[in-house]
Design a protein around this motif. Structure first.
Motif, short mmCIF file in Angstrom:
data_model
loop_
_atom_site.label_atom_id
_atom_site.label_comp_id
_atom_site.label_asym_id
_atom_site.label_seq_id
_atom_site.Cartn_x
_atom_site.Cartn_y
_atom_site.Cartn_z
N THR A 124 15.95 21.22 77.46
CA THR A 124 15.98 21.76 78.73
C THR A 124 15.42 20.70 79.44
N SER A 141 17.01 26.07 82.73
CA SER A 141 17.94 26.84 81.48
C SER A 141 17.82 26.11 80.14
N PHE A 142 17.97 26.87 79.41
CA PHE A 142 17.63 26.23 77.73
C PHE A 142 18.98 26.11 77.09
N GLY A 155 10.67 30.40 74.73
CA GLY A 155 10.93 29.49 76.00
C GLY A 155 9.85 29.32 76.75
N GLU A 206 14.55 25.32 88.97
CA GLU A 206 15.54 25.91 88.00
C GLU A 206 15.39 25.44 86.64
#
Length: 132
Positions: free
Chosen positions: A109, A64-65, A32, A62
């Motif tokens: 993402t 997130s994957f 990531g 923020e």
């Protein structure tokens, strides 16, 4: 012709790169942090064009994957300048994976990046008005 899963990218294609074995863990999943670094590079390109000069990353909001990337996928980064302040700008950034040997595109993402324009001494400077 690409086939997009779950909508289409927002913004302009700014960076494309191939995910290689050195970018992955032992299971073949791409780190990531590598994806985020590519997003940062794309923001630097787009923000420097808009600021007509040097920029730095001030914040990443923020992230997130939603999907994993695998070795061989092509990472496609799309950017859009959402807001321009006096010295900073906020870019909407999306990372999409074009799956290996496929026309399938899936969003990996997204995030908002805040970039600050700098002068020659490294101090914040005003972002110039947009030229038409």
């Amino acid at each position: 012709m690409e086939h997009y899963a779950n909508g289409r990218p927002i913004g302009d294609l700014t960076l494309r790169t191939l995910a290689m074995p050195s970018d992955a863990n032992a299971a073949g999943d791409i780190f990531g942090g590598w994806v985020m670094a590519q997003m940062d590079l794309a923001c630097g390109i787009r923000a420097a064009e808009r600021a007509k000069g040097r920029v730095v990353t001030a914040a990443v909001k923020e992230m997130s994957f939603a999907k994993a990337m695998k070795i061989g996928d092509t990472l496609c980064i799309y950017t859009h300048v959402e807001r321009v302040g006096r010295t900073s700008m906020t870019l909407k950034v999306e990372a999409w994976a074009q799956r290996y040997l496929s026309d399938l595109m899936e969003k990996v993402t997204h995030a908002d990046f805040v970039m600050v324009a700098l002068d020659g001494e490294g101090k914040p400077k005003a972002v110039p008005a947009e030229s038409n």
